[in-house]
Design a protein around this motif. Sequence first.
Motif, PDB file in Angstrom:
ATOM      1  N   VAL A  84       0.847  -1.190   0.000  1.00  0.00           N
ATOM      2  CA  VAL A  84       0.000   0.000   0.000  1.00  0.00           C
ATOM      3  C   VAL A  84       0.881   1.238   0.000  1.00  0.00           C
ATOM      4  O   VAL A  84       1.758   1.388   0.867  1.00  0.00           O
ATOM      5  CB  VAL A  84      -0.932   0.018   1.228  1.00  0.00           C
ATOM      6  CG1 VAL A  84      -1.795   1.278   1.229  1.00  0.00           C
ATOM      7  CG2 VAL A  84      -1.798  -1.237   1.255  1.00  0.00           C
ATOM      8  N   THR A  85       0.678   2.124  -0.966  1.00  0.00           N
ATOM      9  CA  THR A  85       1.407   3.388  -1.020  1.00  0.00           C
ATOM     10  C   THR A  85       0.429   4.518  -0.704  1.00  0.00           C
ATOM     11  O   THR A  85      -0.699   4.539  -1.204  1.00  0.00           O
ATOM     12  CB  THR A  85       2.021   3.604  -2.409  1.00  0.00           C
ATOM     13  OG1 THR A  85       0.985   3.555  -3.398  1.00  0.00           O
ATOM     14  CG2 THR A  85       3.047   2.533  -2.720  1.00  0.00           C
ATOM     15  N   PHE A  86       0.867   5.467   0.108  1.00  0.00           N
ATOM     16  CA  PHE A  86      -0.048   6.524   0.542  1.00  0.00           C
ATOM     17  C   PHE A  86       0.722   7.762   0.966  1.00  0.00           C
ATOM     18  O   PHE A  86       1.939   7.708   1.210  1.00  0.00           O
ATOM     19  CB  PHE A  86      -0.924   6.028   1.697  1.00  0.00           C
ATOM     20  CG  PHE A  86      -0.165   5.687   2.949  1.00  0.00           C
ATOM     21  CD1 PHE A  86      -0.044   6.606   3.984  1.00  0.00           C
ATOM     22  CD2 PHE A  86       0.442   4.439   3.100  1.00  0.00           C
ATOM     23  CE1 PHE A  86       0.660   6.295   5.140  1.00  0.00           C
ATOM     24  CE2 PHE A  86       1.145   4.114   4.253  1.00  0.00           C
ATOM     25  CZ  PHE A  86       1.250   5.049   5.275  1.00  0.00           C
ATOM     26  N   VAL A  87      -0.005   8.867   1.048  1.00  0.00           N
ATOM     27  CA  VAL A  87       0.522  10.098   1.640  1.00  0.00           C
ATOM     28  C   VAL A  87      -0.392  10.461   2.804  1.00  0.00           C
ATOM     29  O   VAL A  87      -1.616  10.336   2.717  1.00  0.00           O
ATOM     30  CB  VAL A  87       0.590  11.252   0.620  1.00  0.00           C
ATOM     31  CG1 VAL A  87       1.677  10.996  -0.399  1.00  0.00           C
ATOM     32  CG2 VAL A  87      -0.749  11.469  -0.077  1.00  0.00           C
ATOM     33  N   ASP A  88       0.205  10.902   3.881  1.00  0.00           N
ATOM     34  CA  ASP A  88      -0.535  11.291   5.083  1.00  0.00           C
ATOM     35  C   ASP A  88      -0.592  12.821   5.145  1.00  0.00           C
ATOM     36  O   ASP A  88       0.436  13.475   5.309  1.00  0.00           O
ATOM     37  CB  ASP A  88       0.152  10.718   6.321  1.00  0.00           C
ATOM     38  CG  ASP A  88      -0.675  10.934   7.577  1.00  0.00           C
ATOM     39  OD1 ASP A  88      -1.726  11.601   7.503  1.00  0.00           O
ATOM     40  OD2 ASP A  88      -0.263  10.431   8.639  1.00  0.00           O
ATOM     41  N   LEU A  89      -1.810  13.361   4.990  1.00  0.00           N
ATOM     42  CA  LEU A  89      -1.979  14.808   4.989  1.00  0.00           C
ATOM     43  C   LEU A  89      -2.463  15.342   6.335  1.00  0.00           C
ATOM     44  O   LEU A  89      -2.979  16.456   6.412  1.00  0.00           O
ATOM     45  CB  LEU A  89      -2.956  15.219   3.874  1.00  0.00           C
ATOM     46  CG  LEU A  89      -2.560  14.807   2.451  1.00  0.00           C
ATOM     47  CD1 LEU A  89      -3.514  15.413   1.434  1.00  0.00           C
ATOM     48  CD2 LEU A  89      -1.125  15.196   2.137  1.00  0.00           C
ATOM     49  N   SER A  90      -2.298  14.545   7.371  1.00  0.00           N
ATOM     50  CA  SER A  90      -2.667  15.018   8.709  1.00  0.00           C
ATOM     51  C   SER A  90      -1.842  16.256   9.057  1.00  0.00           C
ATOM     52  O   SER A  90      -0.603  16.249   8.958  1.00  0.00           O
ATOM     53  CB  SER A  90      -2.414  13.934   9.750  1.00  0.00           C
ATOM     54  OG  SER A  90      -3.150  12.760   9.441  1.00  0.00           O
ATOM     55  N   GLY A  91      -2.509  17.314   9.438  1.00  0.00           N
ATOM     56  CA  GLY A  91      -1.813  18.532   9.823  1.00  0.00           C
ATOM     57  C   GLY A  91      -1.430  19.430   8.670  1.00  0.00           C
ATOM     58  O   GLY A  91      -0.891  20.516   8.890  1.00  0.00           O
ATOM     59  N   VAL A  92      -1.685  19.011   7.418  1.00  0.00           N
ATOM     60  CA  VAL A  92      -1.349  19.849   6.268  1.00  0.00           C
ATOM     61  C   VAL A  92      -2.413  20.934   6.108  1.00  0.00           C
ATOM     62  O   VAL A  92      -3.615  20.658   6.105  1.00  0.00           O
ATOM     63  CB  VAL A  92      -1.258  18.997   4.988  1.00  0.00           C
ATOM     64  CG1 VAL A  92      -1.040  19.885   3.762  1.00  0.00           C
ATOM     65  CG2 VAL A  92      -0.130  17.978   5.113  1.00  0.00           C
TER      66      VAL A  92
END
Length: 290
Positions: A84-92
């Motif tokens: 699984v490839t992903f980006v975490d935008l928490s806090g962006v």
Amino acid sequence: MSPIELLRRLLHNWPIKLAALLTATILWYQLREVEPVVERSLERPLEVVGVDAERRPVGLPGRVLVRLRGTARILKNLHPNAVVTFVDLSGVEEGPFTVPVQVRTPSGVRVVEVVPAEVSAVLERQGAAVLPVVVFAPENVVSYNPKSVEARGAASLVERARAAIGVDMDGKGKVTLVPVDDDGRPVEGLELDPAAAEVEVVGPLLTSKEVDLVLAPPPEDLRPVSVKVPARVVVVGPPKALEGVSSVIAKVDWRVGEYTTALELSLPEGVSVIGSVLAQLKVEPVKPLE
């Protein structure tokens, strides 16, 4: 069984048991060392986490390339969905951002490289708009429903969208809709609700064509003295029905006298002529030879 009795059994012949355990451990490590280590590359969709439903990233790549390393057996049996490839935008915050691409893999698999290793995009507020639906059918006249759909996505993408179009090539009952801008180019990243239109074929698309008019010959006992008919006529019909039609034969009500009559044209199925086609005739009987 008492704890003392259990301990006594565990310690019984303990040197032999310890030697067996050490032998098994050494053998397992040796087998693992001799199994070849290989690499494998996978292209995986890039998922987004850590963003609420009111915001959307714009400009992220849809897929990334991952190079993995592990034993031949593990990588051979590795299902692509296990990576699984992903980006975490928490806090962006809203606006431009750059974040690393993260990869989740099963045990025994190591990530060697991710291309791209990080991505840059823009985080926007989500927008929505109602778009008119247009369905094109190259060879048919169609009716369709719905006449409009809702487009949802990043506000800048919603502002670009002008219509949701579909193309019916083979008369199927449902066509997928695509949002497009003023120039007819697809606007990727928008969701349409509903995403398809139900299409019903009303009739074939009609085109016109000018063709030669050919009179059927008169019977042997009649002789045309004067014949005035159009040299060409305009016919209308489906494009396929008109293919190869360069002339039509006109049947004449041949009789003695001077008169005007409507011509009956031999036309392919689904083809008709524009207007009435008339002939002005002067016909005499053929005199028998003396």
